[in-house]
Design an enzyme around this catalytic site. Structure first.
Site, PDB file in Angstrom:
ATOM      1  N   LYS A  86       0.855  -1.191   0.000  1.00  0.00           N
ATOM      2  CA  LYS A  86       0.000   0.000   0.000  1.00  0.00           C
ATOM      3  C   LYS A  86       0.891   1.241   0.000  1.00  0.00           C
ATOM      4  CE  LYS A  86      -3.847   0.398   2.440  1.00  0.00           C
ATOM      5  NZ  LYS A  86      -4.548   0.448   3.744  1.00  0.00           N
TER       6      LYS A  86
HETATM    7  C1  E4P Z   1      -7.908   1.114   4.366  1.00  0.00           C
HETATM    8  O1  E4P Z   1      -6.989   0.589   3.903  1.00  0.00           O
HETATM    9  C2  E4P Z   1      -7.948   2.470   4.952  1.00  0.00           C
HETATM   10  O2  E4P Z   1      -6.689   2.800   5.432  1.00  0.00           O
HETATM   11  C3  E4P Z   1      -8.991   2.516   6.012  1.00  0.00           C
HETATM   12  O3  E4P Z   1     -10.131   1.819   5.556  1.00  0.00           O
HETATM   13  C4  E4P Z   1      -9.367   3.897   6.477  1.00  0.00           C
HETATM   14  O4  E4P Z   1     -10.498   3.762   7.295  1.00  0.00           O
HETATM   15  P1  E4P Z   1     -10.932   4.865   8.362  1.00  0.00           P
HETATM   16  O5  E4P Z   1     -11.400   6.065   7.601  1.00  0.00           O
HETATM   17  O6  E4P Z   1     -12.036   4.213   9.135  1.00  0.00           O
HETATM   18  O7  E4P Z   1      -9.729   5.146   9.198  1.00  0.00           O
END
Ligand code: E4P
Length: 229
Positions: A86
């Protein structure tokens, strides 16, 4: 649509993998820091729970393309399996994405808030782009619309990249994202449980049990087959 768990909590991952048709795990530095654990050991433990075939999306923390690539290679060498690096979208992240693809790694471009960010990430070769639905909704934007338009753009321009919608708080958001054609979603373990819950389902199951017991008492189907032998 792929269902992915957005957590690094080992008990939660075990629970979801055991009960739900889970396609993988996503983490980010916030999710990892919640566990306050040794990072290499934690990701190794997650890999051993989910196996080599399920997707594992692990985020880098470096901010230059050089550091992003070095971290990605170290993660790849350590964890193996079906791995996606990522990379938060930025100029450095896009430069790293192109290089990582040349090196044969899979990339999920994350922290996507606009359709154009997604399109550029796809052109750089990202396998997935991860738009943040709830965070968009929170700033009075429209997460579902952004995801729907990214899906359309990828179709329109024949791009092989897929959409991994992230950041959810409600079942309604998840349903609308599914209807918008997202290829995958990543959700918290709590949302997995909420997705499958409905009080009418519980009433229906209670009625089945009561009707059965009104005629057969506590006798089970297996006990009945035993009696037939
Ligand atoms: C996923 O990879 C994201 O980093 C994550 O879903 C962000 O979610 P949040 O907005 O609940 O922190």
């Amino acid at each position: 649509m792929m269902y992915i768990i957005d957590t690094a909590n080992l008990d939660s991952i075990r629970h979801c993998v055991e009960y739900y048709p889970v396609d993988g795990v996503t983490t980010n530095p916030t999710i990892i820091s919640r566990e306050n654990a040794d990072f290499p050991k934690l990701i190794k433990d997650i890999r051993s729970i989910i196996g080599a075939d399920r997707q594992f999306h692990i985020q880098v923390t470096g901010s230059t393309s050089r550091d992003i690539i070095r971290e990605a290679l170290a993660i790849r060498d350590f964890i193996g399996g079906n791995l996606y690096i990522k990379v938060p979208i930025s100029a450095e992240g896009l430069r790293a994405t192109v290089e990582l693809k040349k090196l044969g790694l899979k990339v999920t471009e994350t922290a996507i808030f606009t359709q154009q960010q997604a399109l550029i990430a796809a052109k750089a070769g990202a396998d997935f782009v991860a738009p943040y639905v709830n965070r968009l909704d929170n700033i009075v934007s429209d997460g579902v619309n952004v995801v729907g338009e990214i899906v359309q753009l990828f179709k329109e321009y024949n791009l092989p990249s897929k959409v991994l919608a992230a950041s959810f708080k409600t079942v309604e958001q998840i349903h609308k994202i599914a209807m918008a054609g997202s290829h995958a979603i990543t959700i918290s373990p709590e949302l997995f449980d909420t997705l499958t819950y409905h009080p009418m389902t519980l009433y229906a199951i209670d009625d089945f049990v009561a009707d059965w017991e009104s005629v057969y008492g506590k006798k089970t189907i297996l006990e009945m087959f035993e009696e037939h032998k």
